[in-house]
Design a protein around this motif. Structure first.
Motif, PDB file in Angstrom:
ATOM      1  N   LYS A  58      19.833  74.455 114.920  1.00  0.00           N
ATOM      2  CA  LYS A  58      18.728  73.696 115.495  1.00  0.00           C
ATOM      3  C   LYS A  58      19.208  72.539 114.889  1.00  0.00           C
ATOM      4  O   LYS A  58      18.959  71.800 115.694  1.00  0.00           O
ATOM      5  N   ARG A  59      19.878  71.912 113.862  1.00  0.00           N
ATOM      6  CA  ARG A  59      19.928  70.692 113.548  1.00  0.00           C
ATOM      7  C   ARG A  59      21.406  70.091 114.414  1.00  0.00           C
ATOM      8  O   ARG A  59      21.406  69.226 114.658  1.00  0.00           O
TER       9      ARG A  59
ATOM     10  N   ARG B 122      18.987  83.339 108.559  1.00  0.00           N
ATOM     11  CA  ARG B 122      17.771  81.996 108.648  1.00  0.00           C
ATOM     12  C   ARG B 122      18.820  80.152 108.598  1.00  0.00           C
ATOM     13  O   ARG B 122      18.292  79.314 108.982  1.00  0.00           O
ATOM     14  N   PHE B 123      19.623  80.777 108.109  1.00  0.00           N
ATOM     15  CA  PHE B 123      20.950  79.483 107.676  1.00  0.00           C
ATOM     16  C   PHE B 123      20.984  79.199 108.882  1.00  0.00           C
ATOM     17  O   PHE B 123      21.357  77.918 108.967  1.00  0.00           O
ATOM     18  N   ASP B 124      21.999  80.742 109.621  1.00  0.00           N
ATOM     19  CA  ASP B 124      22.099  79.900 110.992  1.00  0.00           C
ATOM     20  C   ASP B 124      21.387  79.638 111.758  1.00  0.00           C
ATOM     21  O   ASP B 124      21.788  78.440 112.568  1.00  0.00           O
ATOM     22  N   ILE B 125      20.619  80.178 112.029  1.00  0.00           N
ATOM     23  CA  ILE B 125      19.072  79.083 113.020  1.00  0.00           C
ATOM     24  C   ILE B 125      19.171  77.708 112.440  1.00  0.00           C
ATOM     25  O   ILE B 125      19.182  77.101 113.345  1.00  0.00           O
ATOM     26  N   ASP B 126      19.091  77.793 111.916  1.00  0.00           N
ATOM     27  CA  ASP B 126      18.172  76.449 110.770  1.00  0.00           C
ATOM     28  C   ASP B 126      19.961  75.617 111.587  1.00  0.00           C
ATOM     29  O   ASP B 126      19.520  74.274 112.079  1.00  0.00           O
ATOM     30  N   GLU B 127      20.812  75.640 110.977  1.00  0.00           N
ATOM     31  CA  GLU B 127      22.117  74.570 111.308  1.00  0.00           C
ATOM     32  C   GLU B 127      22.297  74.506 112.965  1.00  0.00           C
ATOM     33  O   GLU B 127      22.796  73.722 113.262  1.00  0.00           O
TER      34      GLU B 127
END
Ligand SMILES: [Zn+2]
Length: 103
Positions: A14-15, A7-12
Motif C-alpha cells: 500500500k505504501r 501484514r508487513f507485506d500488505i502495508d509495504e
C-alpha cells in the motif's frame, strides 16, 4: 509470525504501489480522466467484453475499482489481481511483491 509477515507485506504494498501506476501498467488502454471525489476513468474494463471506454473506474487513493457495465468491484490492487488472474490472496501479494520489487 507468518501473519505478521503478511501484514508487513500488505502495508509495504500500500505504501509503495500507487494505484494510478498499478492500473496504468495493468490496463491495455490507458485513458485516465479525472472526475469528482478521486474516481478516475481507467479505460476498458478487463472483466468483460467492454467496448465503451468509461465504464471502468478506479479510485486514485485507495485503488478501489468498479465497472458500471458488468458491476464488478473491489477494494484495492490486491483484490484486483485476485479477480483478474484468479489468484489466492497470498498469490496476489507474491505477484505484487515480485513485479514491484518489494522486498
Ligand atoms: Zn466490466
Amino acid at each position: 509470525m507468518i501473519r505478521q509477515h503478511l501484514r508487513f507485506d500488505i502495508d509495504e504494498i500500500k505504501r509503495q504501489v500507487r494505484p494510478y501506476d498499478f492500473y496504468s501498467k495493468e490496463q491495455s488502454i490507458n485513458r485516465f480522466g479525472y472526475s469528482s471525489r478521486g474516481w478516475l476513468t481507467a479505460g476498458l474494463c478487463p472483466f468483460h467484453e467492454d467496448s465503451s471506454i468509461g465504464s471502468f473506474k478506479i479510485h486514485e487513493e485507495s485503488g478501489a475499482y468498479i465497472c458500471f457495465s458488468c458491476g464488478i468491484k473491489g477494494g484495492d490492487v490486491i483484490d484486483f489481481l485476485q479477480n483478474k488472474y484468479n489468484l489466492s490472496f497470498k498469490e496476489a501479494i507474491a505477484k505484487l511483491k515480485d513485479e514491484w520489487r518489494i522486498v
